[in-house]
Design an enzyme around this catalytic site. Sequence first.
Site, PDB file in Angstrom:
ATOM      1  N   HIS A 194      50.186  45.266  44.029  1.00 23.58           N
ATOM      2  CA  HIS A 194      49.160  44.343  44.497  1.00 23.58           C
ATOM      3  C   HIS A 194      48.883  44.286  46.020  1.00 23.58           C
ATOM      4  CE1 HIS A 194      53.297  41.971  45.079  1.00 23.58           C
ATOM      5  NE2 HIS A 194      53.086  42.713  46.196  1.00 23.58           N
ATOM      6  N   ASN A 204      54.115  47.888  44.910  1.00 27.02           N
ATOM      7  CA  ASN A 204      54.289  47.074  43.724  1.00 27.02           C
ATOM      8  C   ASN A 204      52.840  46.700  43.064  1.00 27.02           C
ATOM      9  OD1 ASN A 204      56.891  46.663  43.856  1.00 27.02           O
ATOM     10  ND2 ASN A 204      56.869  45.155  45.601  1.00 27.02           N
ATOM     11  N   CYS A 252      46.972  39.445  44.420  1.00 28.34           N
ATOM     12  CA  CYS A 252      45.716  39.891  44.214  1.00 28.34           C
ATOM     13  C   CYS A 252      45.797  41.303  43.836  1.00 28.34           C
ATOM     14  CB  CYS A 252      45.001  39.536  45.620  1.00 28.34           C
ATOM     15  SG  CYS A 252      43.278  40.404  45.745  1.00 28.34           S
TER      16      CYS A 252
END
Length: 418
Positions: free
Chosen positions: A316, A314, A351
Amino acid sequence: MVATAATSAFFAVPSPDSLAKTTRPENGVASVGPMKSKSASGGLQVKANAQAPPKINGSSVSLKTFPNIVKTEDGTPSAPPRTFINQLPDWSMLLAAITTIFLAAEKQWMMLDWKPRRPDMLMDPFGLGRIVQDGLVFRQNFSIRSYEIGADRTASIETLMNHLQETALNHVKTAGLLVDGFGSTPEMSKRNLIWVVTKMQILVDRYPSWGDVVQVDTWVCGSGKNGMRRDWHVRDLKTGETLTRASSVWVMMNKNTRRLSKLPEEVRGEIEPFFLNSPPVIAEDNRKLPKLDECTADFVRSGLTPRWHDLDVNQHVNNVKYIGWILESAPLPILETYELSAITLEYRRECGRDSVLRSLTAVSGNGVADDHENSAEVECQHLLQLESGAEIVRARTEWRPKPANNPEMAGEASAESA
């Protein structure tokens, strides 16, 4: 090996020495094998006794004679008469068939010889996992590898987290709901929705060691209007002892806008048949996690950056990586003499690859004082944030003395070894 032994039991296999040529001189003296005739003063000579040629059906048969060929009136040869010799089966074909059978049997036996030698490996030997308890619980076994243990010779907290994540994805895949991404169902994929974890609690009763086989059970149930709760129960496969319990809350996020989304009714219809109506495996810790800053933190570690391999599908950073960053700022005396017994994580935002982070830790009590060295347990508060100040994860960790420093746990470990 088996085929050769079995074949030799049925047919005599001549030795190389017996295959030497035997000459027949006209004087009737034969030289057998490699033996050479010696002088008449002490030599050894073998005389061949003349024997009458054998007869079959009244006809003489020898190695140098052939059956008489009978010709018909028009001069064409006819088949030789049917005798006992030419009615025997083809021994070479029979021998080949027997050899093939024994070779096939030997190959099958060698293929079946992988069977496990330990009783605790009989269930799910390949670690593929299966559905149990009326199709609502997914179960998978993991063997602790040598590269999954830390300096304490036990599995790290990251290893346990990876097992939890792996079983969660395999559960969705086995149920036939995995399309793409991490656990995206067909209806979620149509709407560009993905699951993201918002809170997780983990309790570790004992860390497995190298070579141990752990059994992980996981299941899901509803959490509020737009969430889903997933629980895990990890046991020692050999003893049935509870090793770890974990509970988490998940919500949906749009993959394109990166914003949280409500749970569509179509998606609810896909996942609700797999909900298990059960209480959380861990009592929820409702204590508020405080926000730390450079003034309230005892230890700060800056300049943490994700690597390419820290990203998931995904795009991240994987949530397991956060734990390693959180523990980067933990004081070394705690890491050396204590082990992590519980952790609570609150995920605030994701993040990305280009993020730069810092990790902050505050030790409960007198902070950096040496009181924790003599206390039974230690508690720490953590914050993982971007360099700009945006929060990524808040966390609370609880630590207990390692078995070598804990007489009670050391006694249990020695009793198990005995």
